[in-house]
Design a protein around this motif. Sequence first.
Motif, PDB file in Angstrom:
ATOM      1  N   ALA A   1      22.453  70.019  -1.613  1.00 18.72           N
ATOM      2  CA  ALA A   1      23.509  69.965  -0.152  1.00 18.72           C
ATOM      3  C   ALA A   1      22.332  69.889   0.874  1.00 18.72           C
ATOM      4  N   ALA A   2      23.233  68.911   1.613  1.00 15.63           N
ATOM      5  CA  ALA A   2      22.122  68.367   2.820  1.00 15.63           C
ATOM      6  C   ALA A   2      23.147  69.138   4.211  1.00 15.63           C
ATOM      7  N   THR A   3      22.421  69.022   5.436  1.00 15.67           N
ATOM      8  CA  THR A   3      23.126  69.399   6.682  1.00 15.67           C
ATOM      9  C   THR A   3      22.286  68.215   7.603  1.00 15.67           C
ATOM     10  N   ALA A   4      23.140  67.416   8.751  1.00 19.37           N
ATOM     11  CA  ALA A   4      22.466  67.158   8.931  1.00 19.37           C
ATOM     12  C   ALA A   4      23.036  66.543  10.932  1.00 19.37           C
ATOM     13  N   GLU A   5      22.292  66.916  12.364  1.00 23.95           N
ATOM     14  CA  GLU A   5      22.880  66.436  13.297  1.00 23.95           C
ATOM     15  C   GLU A   5      22.558  65.688  13.532  1.00 23.95           C
ATOM     16  N   PHE A   6      23.873  64.574  14.774  1.00 24.48           N
ATOM     17  CA  PHE A   6      23.328  63.469  15.516  1.00 24.48           C
ATOM     18  C   PHE A   6      24.252  63.661  16.737  1.00 24.48           C
ATOM     19  N   LEU A   7      24.266  62.942  17.609  1.00 23.07           N
ATOM     20  CA  LEU A   7      23.905  63.570  18.920  1.00 23.07           C
ATOM     21  C   LEU A   7      25.066  62.012  18.872  1.00 23.07           C
ATOM     22  N   VAL A   8      26.620  62.237  19.875  1.00 23.32           N
ATOM     23  CA  VAL A   8      27.210  61.344  19.577  1.00 23.32           C
ATOM     24  C   VAL A   8      27.479  61.070  21.162  1.00 23.32           C
ATOM     25  N   ASP A   9      27.747  59.860  21.915  1.00 30.14           N
ATOM     26  CA  ASP A   9      28.145  59.550  23.163  1.00 30.14           C
ATOM     27  C   ASP A   9      29.124  59.220  23.461  1.00 30.14           C
ATOM     28  N   GLY A  10      30.108  59.314  24.430  1.00 30.30           N
ATOM     29  CA  GLY A  10      31.454  58.670  24.380  1.00 30.30           C
ATOM     30  C   GLY A  10      32.583  59.761  24.225  1.00 30.30           C
ATOM     31  N   MET A  11      32.572  60.758  24.037  1.00 27.59           N
ATOM     32  CA  MET A  11      33.710  61.655  23.240  1.00 27.59           C
ATOM     33  C   MET A  11      34.091  62.591  24.244  1.00 27.59           C
ATOM     34  N   THR A  12      34.925  62.720  24.865  1.00 26.56           N
ATOM     35  CA  THR A  12      35.947  63.050  26.269  1.00 26.56           C
ATOM     36  C   THR A  12      36.977  64.137  25.176  1.00 26.56           C
ATOM     37  N   CYS A  13      37.723  63.834  24.202  1.00 25.04           N
ATOM     38  CA  CYS A  13      38.763  64.866  24.223  1.00 25.04           C
ATOM     39  C   CYS A  13      38.871  65.322  22.861  1.00 25.04           C
ATOM     40  N   GLY A  14      39.530  66.211  22.075  1.00 23.40           N
ATOM     41  CA  GLY A  14      40.243  66.567  20.419  1.00 23.40           C
ATOM     42  C   GLY A  14      40.360  65.413  20.395  1.00 23.40           C
ATOM     43  N   HIS A  15      41.448  63.728  20.834  1.00 25.63           N
ATOM     44  CA  HIS A  15      41.027  62.876  19.833  1.00 25.63           C
ATOM     45  C   HIS A  15      39.869  62.229  19.252  1.00 25.63           C
ATOM     46  N   CYS A  16      39.231  61.870  20.557  1.00 25.62           N
ATOM     47  CA  CYS A  16      37.609  61.939  20.023  1.00 25.62           C
ATOM     48  C   CYS A  16      37.409  62.499  18.704  1.00 25.62           C
ATOM     49  N   VAL A  17      36.978  63.996  19.050  1.00 25.30           N
ATOM     50  CA  VAL A  17      36.857  64.390  18.242  1.00 25.30           C
ATOM     51  C   VAL A  17      37.330  64.607  16.861  1.00 25.30           C
ATOM     52  N   SER A  18      38.534  63.691  16.444  1.00 25.31           N
ATOM     53  CA  SER A  18      39.899  63.452  15.221  1.00 25.31           C
ATOM     54  C   SER A  18      38.741  62.292  15.079  1.00 25.31           C
ATOM     55  N   SER A  19      39.154  61.315  15.731  1.00 26.13           N
ATOM     56  CA  SER A  19      37.944  59.969  15.125  1.00 26.13           C
ATOM     57  C   SER A  19      37.229  59.828  14.416  1.00 26.13           C
TER      58      SER A  19
END
Length: 127
Positions: free
Chosen positions: A55-73
């Motif tokens: 199994a693998a785990t990776a982290e990414f930084l994402v710009d522009g997310m501001t709310c729960g809808h963003c997280v869901s998308s």
Amino acid sequence: MDDVRTAIRKAAMTETTRTELPLVQSGAAAGGCCGGGSCGCGHGASAATSTASGAATAEFLVDGMTCGHCVSSVTEELSEIAGVEQVSVDLRPDGASRVTVASSAPLAAQDVRAAVEDAGYRLSTGA
């Protein structure tokens, strides 16, 4: 009749149903909710780590997310990549949100980038 209306109002004010979200917002990020753009260079991706079981785990930084809808998308798009088992997001409305993806095997950076862009966001160019 006024007594009945008053009683209904009081009951309505005391019976509140709330859904607590595990998100903290401290302001709006530049670009607003559901903003995004396109980053074709792969910035924001961190090195993936593998476990003994493959199994693998990776982290990414994402710009522009501001709310729960963003997280869901973003979560929905990343979850459609073959092998993805879990997606978690540390929402940072005033900066790059940290997205952690657990998968059965290491993911191709271009697949992650495409999924994030399909959701309407971009991988961060900052560390």
